[in-house]
Design a protein around this motif. Structure first.
Motif, PDB file in Angstrom:
ATOM      1  N   TRP A   1     115.477   7.627 -12.165  1.00  0.00           N
ATOM      2  CA  TRP A   1     115.429   6.907 -13.437  1.00  0.00           C
ATOM      3  C   TRP A   1     113.972   6.687 -13.809  1.00  0.00           C
ATOM      4  CZ3 TRP A   1     113.936   1.672 -14.544  1.00  0.00           C
ATOM      5  CH2 TRP A   1     114.287   1.225 -15.825  1.00  0.00           C
ATOM      6  N   LYS A   2     113.584   7.142 -14.999  1.00  0.00           N
ATOM      7  CA  LYS A   2     112.226   6.953 -15.506  1.00  0.00           C
ATOM      8  C   LYS A   2     111.155   7.378 -14.500  1.00  0.00           C
ATOM      9  CE  LYS A   2     113.078   3.531 -19.045  1.00  0.00           C
ATOM     10  NZ  LYS A   2     112.611   2.334 -19.720  1.00  0.00           N
ATOM     11  N   GLY A   3     111.363   8.527 -13.887  1.00  0.00           N
ATOM     12  CA  GLY A   3     110.375   9.057 -12.957  1.00  0.00           C
ATOM     13  C   GLY A   3     110.342   8.372 -11.607  1.00  0.00           C
ATOM     14  N   ARG A   4     111.349   7.555 -11.336  1.00  0.00           N
ATOM     15  CA  ARG A   4     111.418   6.843 -10.064  1.00  0.00           C
ATOM     16  C   ARG A   4     112.634   7.301  -9.273  1.00  0.00           C
ATOM     17  NH1 ARG A   4     108.961   4.390 -14.026  1.00  0.00           N
ATOM     18  NH2 ARG A   4     107.291   2.906 -13.600  1.00  0.00           N
ATOM     19  N   LEU A   5     112.502   7.241  -7.950  1.00  0.00           N
ATOM     20  CA  LEU A   5     113.613   7.592  -7.069  1.00  0.00           C
ATOM     21  C   LEU A   5     114.091   6.334  -6.367  1.00  0.00           C
ATOM     22  CD1 LEU A   5     115.423   9.607  -5.470  1.00  0.00           C
ATOM     23  CD2 LEU A   5     113.528   9.782  -3.823  1.00  0.00           C
ATOM     24  N   PHE A   6     115.381   6.100  -6.449  1.00  0.00           N
ATOM     25  CA  PHE A   6     116.014   4.978  -5.760  1.00  0.00           C
ATOM     26  C   PHE A   6     116.951   5.548  -4.699  1.00  0.00           C
ATOM     27  CE2 PHE A   6     115.014   3.677 -10.029  1.00  0.00           C
ATOM     28  CZ  PHE A   6     114.493   2.391  -9.895  1.00  0.00           C
ATOM     29  N   VAL A   7     116.668   5.267  -3.449  1.00  0.00           N
ATOM     30  CA  VAL A   7     117.587   5.599  -2.368  1.00  0.00           C
ATOM     31  C   VAL A   7     118.387   4.325  -2.124  1.00  0.00           C
ATOM     32  CG1 VAL A   7     117.829   6.273   0.037  1.00  0.00           C
ATOM     33  CG2 VAL A   7     116.024   7.294  -1.370  1.00  0.00           C
ATOM     34  N   CYS A   8     119.680   4.395  -2.374  1.00  0.00           N
ATOM     35  CA  CYS A   8     120.544   3.213  -2.287  1.00  0.00           C
ATOM     36  C   CYS A   8     121.454   3.349  -1.071  1.00  0.00           C
ATOM     37  CB  CYS A   8     121.392   3.087  -3.547  1.00  0.00           C
ATOM     38  SG  CYS A   8     120.407   3.049  -5.068  1.00  0.00           S
ATOM     39  N   ILE A   9     121.475   2.317  -0.244  1.00  0.00           N
ATOM     40  CA  ILE A   9     122.348   2.350   0.925  1.00  0.00           C
ATOM     41  C   ILE A   9     123.204   1.090   0.998  1.00  0.00           C
ATOM     42  CG2 ILE A   9     120.823   3.845   2.271  1.00  0.00           C
ATOM     43  CD1 ILE A   9     120.127   1.304   3.976  1.00  0.00           C
ATOM     44  N   CYS A  10     124.405   1.283   1.506  1.00  0.00           N
ATOM     45  CA  CYS A  10     125.303   0.202   1.897  1.00  0.00           C
ATOM     46  C   CYS A  10     125.600   0.435   3.378  1.00  0.00           C
ATOM     47  CB  CYS A  10     126.595   0.236   1.086  1.00  0.00           C
ATOM     48  SG  CYS A  10     126.366  -0.105  -0.668  1.00  0.00           S
ATOM     49  N   PRO A  11     124.971  -0.347   4.266  1.00  0.00           N
ATOM     50  CA  PRO A  11     125.145  -0.103   5.703  1.00  0.00           C
ATOM     51  C   PRO A  11     126.608  -0.130   6.132  1.00  0.00           C
ATOM     52  CG  PRO A  11     123.325  -1.603   5.328  1.00  0.00           C
ATOM     53  CD  PRO A  11     124.013  -1.429   4.002  1.00  0.00           C
ATOM     54  N   THR A  12     126.975   0.796   7.010  1.00  0.00           N
ATOM     55  CA  THR A  12     128.349   0.861   7.539  1.00  0.00           C
ATOM     56  C   THR A  12     128.411   0.271   8.950  1.00  0.00           C
ATOM     57  OG1 THR A  12     127.912   3.130   8.241  1.00  0.00           O
ATOM     58  CG2 THR A  12     129.035   2.845   6.132  1.00  0.00           C
ATOM     59  N   THR A  13     127.402  -0.515   9.289  1.00  0.00           N
ATOM     60  CA  THR A  13     127.273  -1.088  10.625  1.00  0.00           C
ATOM     61  C   THR A  13     127.852  -2.496  10.712  1.00  0.00           C
ATOM     62  OG1 THR A  13     125.076  -1.797   9.916  1.00  0.00           O
ATOM     63  CG2 THR A  13     125.206   0.222  11.214  1.00  0.00           C
ATOM     64  N   TYR A  14     128.450  -2.974   9.627  1.00  0.00           N
ATOM     65  CA  TYR A  14     128.878  -4.365   9.458  1.00  0.00           C
ATOM     66  C   TYR A  14     127.660  -5.261   9.272  1.00  0.00           C
ATOM     67  CZ  TYR A  14     133.678  -3.034  10.366  1.00  0.00           C
ATOM     68  OH  TYR A  14     134.903  -2.437  10.283  1.00  0.00           O
ATOM     69  N   MET A  15     127.891  -6.349   8.570  1.00  0.00           N
ATOM     70  CA  MET A  15     126.827  -7.247   8.124  1.00  0.00           C
ATOM     71  C   MET A  15     125.884  -7.648   9.254  1.00  0.00           C
ATOM     72  SD  MET A  15     125.653  -8.942   5.478  1.00  0.00           S
ATOM     73  CE  MET A  15     126.902  -9.313   4.245  1.00  0.00           C
ATOM     74  N   ASN A  16     126.451  -8.077  10.377  1.00  0.00           N
ATOM     75  CA  ASN A  16     125.630  -8.652  11.453  1.00  0.00           C
ATOM     76  C   ASN A  16     124.787  -7.629  12.198  1.00  0.00           C
ATOM     77  OD1 ASN A  16     127.005 -10.904  10.645  1.00  0.00           O
ATOM     78  ND2 ASN A  16     128.104 -11.207  12.552  1.00  0.00           N
ATOM     79  N   ARG A  17     124.955  -6.342  11.871  1.00  0.00           N
ATOM     80  CA  ARG A  17     124.163  -5.278  12.498  1.00  0.00           C
ATOM     81  C   ARG A  17     123.487  -4.409  11.435  1.00  0.00           C
ATOM     82  NH1 ARG A  17     123.967  -8.131  16.006  1.00  0.00           N
ATOM     83  NH2 ARG A  17     125.234  -8.225  17.882  1.00  0.00           N
ATOM     84  N   SER A  18     123.161  -5.011  10.315  1.00  0.00           N
ATOM     85  CA  SER A  18     122.572  -4.262   9.193  1.00  0.00           C
ATOM     86  C   SER A  18     121.210  -3.679   9.532  1.00  0.00           C
ATOM     87  CB  SER A  18     122.434  -5.168   7.964  1.00  0.00           C
ATOM     88  OG  SER A  18     123.691  -5.624   7.534  1.00  0.00           O
ATOM     89  N   GLY A  19     120.492  -4.298  10.446  1.00  0.00           N
ATOM     90  CA  GLY A  19     119.123  -3.879  10.756  1.00  0.00           C
ATOM     91  C   GLY A  19     119.006  -2.435  11.201  1.00  0.00           C
ATOM     92  N   ALA A  20     119.950  -1.957  12.010  1.00  0.00           N
ATOM     93  CA  ALA A  20     119.888  -0.576  12.515  1.00  0.00           C
ATOM     94  C   ALA A  20     119.921   0.423  11.362  1.00  0.00           C
ATOM     95  CB  ALA A  20     121.035  -0.311  13.491  1.00  0.00           C
ATOM     96  N   SER A  21     120.788   0.183  10.398  1.00  0.00           N
ATOM     97  CA  SER A  21     120.902   1.070   9.242  1.00  0.00           C
ATOM     98  C   SER A  21     119.636   1.021   8.394  1.00  0.00           C
ATOM     99  CB  SER A  21     122.124   0.669   8.409  1.00  0.00           C
ATOM    100  OG  SER A  21     122.221   1.448   7.247  1.00  0.00           O
ATOM    101  N   VAL A  22     119.156  -0.188   8.121  1.00  0.00           N
ATOM    102  CA  VAL A  22     117.956  -0.350   7.301  1.00  0.00           C
ATOM    103  C   VAL A  22     116.772   0.362   7.961  1.00  0.00           C
ATOM    104  CG1 VAL A  22     116.281  -2.041   6.438  1.00  0.00           C
ATOM    105  CG2 VAL A  22     118.743  -2.473   6.199  1.00  0.00           C
ATOM    106  N   LYS A  23     116.584   0.153   9.247  1.00  0.00           N
ATOM    107  CA  LYS A  23     115.459   0.762   9.974  1.00  0.00           C
ATOM    108  C   LYS A  23     115.564   2.297   9.959  1.00  0.00           C
ATOM    109  CE  LYS A  23     112.093   0.491  13.323  1.00  0.00           C
ATOM    110  NZ  LYS A  23     111.262   1.625  12.977  1.00  0.00           N
ATOM    111  N   TYR A  24     116.784   2.804  10.184  1.00  0.00           N
ATOM    112  CA  TYR A  24     116.978   4.253  10.191  1.00  0.00           C
ATOM    113  C   TYR A  24     116.542   4.862   8.851  1.00  0.00           C
ATOM    114  CZ  TYR A  24     119.110   8.830  10.083  1.00  0.00           C
ATOM    115  OH  TYR A  24     119.306  10.184   9.939  1.00  0.00           O
ATOM    116  N   TRP A  25     117.022   4.277   7.737  1.00  0.00           N
ATOM    117  CA  TRP A  25     116.724   4.860   6.427  1.00  0.00           C
ATOM    118  C   TRP A  25     115.291   4.601   5.997  1.00  0.00           C
ATOM    119  CZ3 TRP A  25     119.247   8.723   4.665  1.00  0.00           C
ATOM    120  CH2 TRP A  25     120.563   8.935   5.138  1.00  0.00           C
ATOM    121  N   MET A  26     114.703   3.487   6.413  1.00  0.00           N
ATOM    122  CA  MET A  26     113.279   3.270   6.140  1.00  0.00           C
ATOM    123  C   MET A  26     112.449   4.361   6.821  1.00  0.00           C
ATOM    124  SD  MET A  26     112.649  -0.824   6.459  1.00  0.00           S
ATOM    125  CE  MET A  26     110.887  -0.725   6.137  1.00  0.00           C
TER     126      MET A  26
END
Length: 192
Positions: free
Chosen positions: A52-77
């Protein structure tokens, strides 16, 4: 090209769909839908890419369940080479009334298990987050039922309005920056 990692927090499974705790999923889905994208099942997350407008948005919804969101966030970062400042985590917040949204560049997890896990895995509290007020209208001892419960019919019009506002916030962060966007958001009292 400006790149952003948009993280909608929630729990996978039909029993959690469209509950207060899953508002991060709902905002991420609405943003991706508005911009013509779609999610696919990837490693540790549902993932979509939106341009959008020359920008890239990588959007994720972790499938690790709420209390383990960090693993997903770290992987995609790591995989997409994002810094913490390029990320926005969207999360429910009991401490804010339903009429409020709160955008911050960092800070405490404030008891939210999803944020606590991201903080523990990343080793920092310094990453932007958008808190979606869900209120705290529940009897003593029933917090979990409230958070994991569906929106009341009377709440739904305001929730939909706030989801639309969240889409604007994501867009604005990418165009005018986090600080300027915070100035337009944090004092709002939304109603229908």
């Amino acid at each position: 090209m400006n790149k952003f990692l948009i993280v909608g927090l929630g729990n996978i499974g039909d029993e959690y769909a469209h509950t207060r705790h899953n508002i991060g999923f709902d905002v991420a889905n609405a943003f991706v839908r508005k911009h013509g994208g779609s999610f696919s099942s990837e490693r540790l997350a549902y993932k979509a890419e939106v341009r959008w407008k020359g920008r890239l948005f990588v959007c994720i919804c972790p499938t690790t369940y709420m209390n383990r969101s960090g693993a997903s966030v770290k992987y995609w970062m790591d995989k997409e080479r994002f810094s913490a400042e390029q990320m926005l985590v969207i999360v429910d917040d009991l401490a804010l009334p339903l009429s409020k949204l709160r955008l911050r560049p960092g800070g405490s997890a404030a008891g939210h298990n999803g944020l606590k896990d991201i903080e523990a895995v990343l080793g920092t509290q310094e990453y932007p987050r958008l808190r979606f007020g869900i209120g705290n209208n529940y009897p003593k001892g029933r917090q979990a039922d409230f958070v994991l419960g569906k929106w009341l019919p009377a709440e739904e019009p305001l929730v939909l309005k706030k989801i639309d506002r969240c889409i604007e916030i994501i867009e604005n962060i990418s165009t005018i920056g986090l600080t300027a966007t915070m100035n337009t958001v944090n004092n709002l009292d939304l109603s229908v």
